[in-house]
Enzyme design. Structure first.
Site, mmCIF file in Angstrom:
data_model
loop_
_atom_site.group_PDB
_atom_site.id
_atom_site.type_symbol
_atom_site.label_atom_id
_atom_site.label_comp_id
_atom_site.label_asym_id
_atom_site.label_seq_id
_atom_site.Cartn_x
_atom_site.Cartn_y
_atom_site.Cartn_z
ATOM 1 N N TYR A 1 50.851 -34.284 98.332
ATOM 2 C CA TYR A 1 52.058 -34.860 98.706
ATOM 3 C C TYR A 1 53.105 -34.438 97.610
ATOM 4 C CZ TYR A 1 55.835 -37.892 99.884
ATOM 5 O OH TYR A 1 57.316 -38.393 100.180
ATOM 6 N N TYR B 1 62.946 -43.373 93.954
ATOM 7 C CA TYR B 1 61.651 -43.975 93.388
ATOM 8 C C TYR B 1 61.419 -43.652 91.903
ATOM 9 C CZ TYR B 1 60.167 -44.381 98.308
ATOM 10 O OH TYR B 1 60.091 -44.936 99.613
ATOM 11 N N ARG C 1 67.090 -42.531 104.650
ATOM 12 C CA ARG C 1 66.283 -43.411 105.551
ATOM 13 C C ARG C 1 66.511 -42.971 107.031
ATOM 14 N NH1 ARG C 1 62.174 -44.727 102.583
ATOM 15 N NH2 ARG C 1 62.540 -45.442 100.826
ATOM 16 N N GLU D 1 53.190 -45.228 110.026
ATOM 17 C CA GLU D 1 54.528 -44.908 109.644
ATOM 18 C C GLU D 1 55.164 -44.838 111.192
ATOM 19 O OE1 GLU D 1 55.279 -42.199 106.225
ATOM 20 O OE2 GLU D 1 56.452 -40.882 107.795
HETATM 21 C C1 3EB Z 1 58.353 -43.743 102.334
HETATM 22 O O1 3EB Z 1 59.377 -44.374 102.578
HETATM 23 C C2 3EB Z 1 57.390 -43.457 103.057
HETATM 24 O O2 3EB Z 1 58.354 -37.332 101.755
HETATM 25 O O3 3EB Z 1 59.787 -36.712 103.387
HETATM 26 C C3 3EB Z 1 58.481 -41.372 104.884
HETATM 27 C C4 3EB Z 1 59.518 -40.346 105.313
HETATM 28 C C5 3EB Z 1 57.723 -40.832 103.653
HETATM 29 C C6 3EB Z 1 59.738 -39.090 104.636
HETATM 30 C C7 3EB Z 1 58.967 -37.648 103.156
HETATM 31 C C8 3EB Z 1 57.952 -39.754 103.153
HETATM 32 C C9 3EB Z 1 58.942 -38.761 103.556
HETATM 33 O O4 3EB Z 1 58.538 -43.446 101.012
HETATM 34 C C10 3EB Z 1 56.842 -41.915 103.201
#
Ligand code: 3EB
Length: 316
Positions: free
Chosen positions: A134, A193, A206, A310
């Site tokens: 990932y 992050y 988001r 998810e």
């Molecule tokens: C998160 O909120 C959960 O790497 O494109 C959710 C949606 C998540 C998209 C991405 C990762 C991705 O971090 C993981």
């Protein structure tokens, strides 16, 4: 600028869906095929029986199909569907290469803005070149988006899920005019992050909001049990489901109260046997929404090992 003609539907496989556009079918083998007016995308995921839904993305006008190696496009006047499919080993380089090819194809046709991107590949937690796959994916994607100078404030909504097959499948929706990128006040923006999740942070918003001829469309990114930047409730799928729905509610509140109800949701479950528990939480959460969202259940691996589910979807 006139509103977009983009539409999204999740329909039972047995129903007669639109003939043109981008069709997402959970069927083997993973990959992408094209017909005269449509793209068929198979992400490499398994539907949870007995449901068989197809997701349709359409726009008005007669689309032009374009096939350039691993890139297949379907061009409409105001919307471009763009896809890439290929092997998923050497994931960091493959991802960078795929994003560069996709973005170049979009820009060459005047579709500068990404509204929504989906990403699938196998063995998401395996190690490759000293990184979890990932993370390797995140690095390849971030490198391509940086090189193309896409600002963080205009990232697309996205999904990245570990599939059951070794194939990198990426598909996206691009537009000539920008979508509005939305962040969630309950969560740190993914692109901020801390580095411990990935040396280069995940680059997505988001949600995105688009104005269409049939009203606003909210495209919800894959959303999990993360508050701030930390995973919540490891090992408790019911609590994770509640936290995820709290995140989705907060996102919907941010997007605007006048906005439409969720039309459809897709729930990715690490363990298919968790479905009844999660379904009960969903039913309770949406008990006063009529009609409630259509829900598709899929087996898939969320990017952090402790996350059991998810949810993504569309408000329309
Ligand atoms: C998160 O909120 C959960 O790497 O494109 C959710 C949606 C998540 C998209 C991405 C990762 C991705 O971090 C993981």
């Amino acid at each position: 600028m006139p509103p977009l003609t983009l539409r999204s539907q999740l329909m039972p496989e047995a129903a007669a869906g639109p003939e043109t556009g981008m069709h997402i079918r959970l069927r083997e083998p993973a990959g992408i095929d094209s017909g005269p007016g449509h793209l068929e995308i198979r992400p490499g995921l398994h539907p949870l029986a007995p449901d068989h839904y197809v997701e349709y993305w359409t726009a008005s006008g007669t689309p032009t199909p374009i096939h350039e190696g691993p890139v297949r496009l379907l061009e409409h006047e105001d919307v471009l569907f763009a896809t890439w499919s290929g092997p998923d080993n050497g994931l960091r380089e493959q991802t960078e290469h795929a994003y560069r090819a996709l973005l170049a194809a979009c820009r060459a046709r005047g579709f500068e803005h990404l509204a929504r991107v989906w990403n699938y590949f196998g063995d998401i937690h395996a190690e490759e070149d000293g990184l979890e796959r990932y993370q390797a994916f995140c690095m390849g994607r971030a490198t391509a988006l940086e090189a193309l100078e896409i600002p963080l404030a205009s990232m697309p909504a996205a999904t990245a899920i570990g599939s059951d097959q070794r194939q990198l499948v990426i598909y996206l929706i691009a537009t000539r005019t920008p979508a509005e990128s939305l962040e969630n006040p309950r969560q740190v923006s993914a692109y901020h992050y801390p580095a411990r999740y990935s040396p280069k942070s995940p680059t997505f918003a988001r949600a995105t909001r688009l104005e269409t001829a049939s009203g606003p469309l909210i495209l919800l990114s894959g959303t999990a049990s993360i508050v701030g930047h930390e995973s919540r409730h490891p090992d408790d799928v019911v609590a994770q489901a509640r936290e995820t729905l709290a995140n989705l509610r907060s996102l919907h509140d941010t997007a605007g109260h006048e906005l439409p109800r969720p039309a459809w949701l897709r729930v990715y479950l690490r363990h298919p046997e968790d479905r009844p528990k999660v379904a009960a939480v969903l039913a309770e959460h949406y008990h006063d929404v009529h009609p409630g969202p259509i829900v598709q259940w899929v087996r898939g691996d969320v990017c952090r090992r402790e996350l059991l589910l998810e949810i993504e979807g569309v408000h329309a």
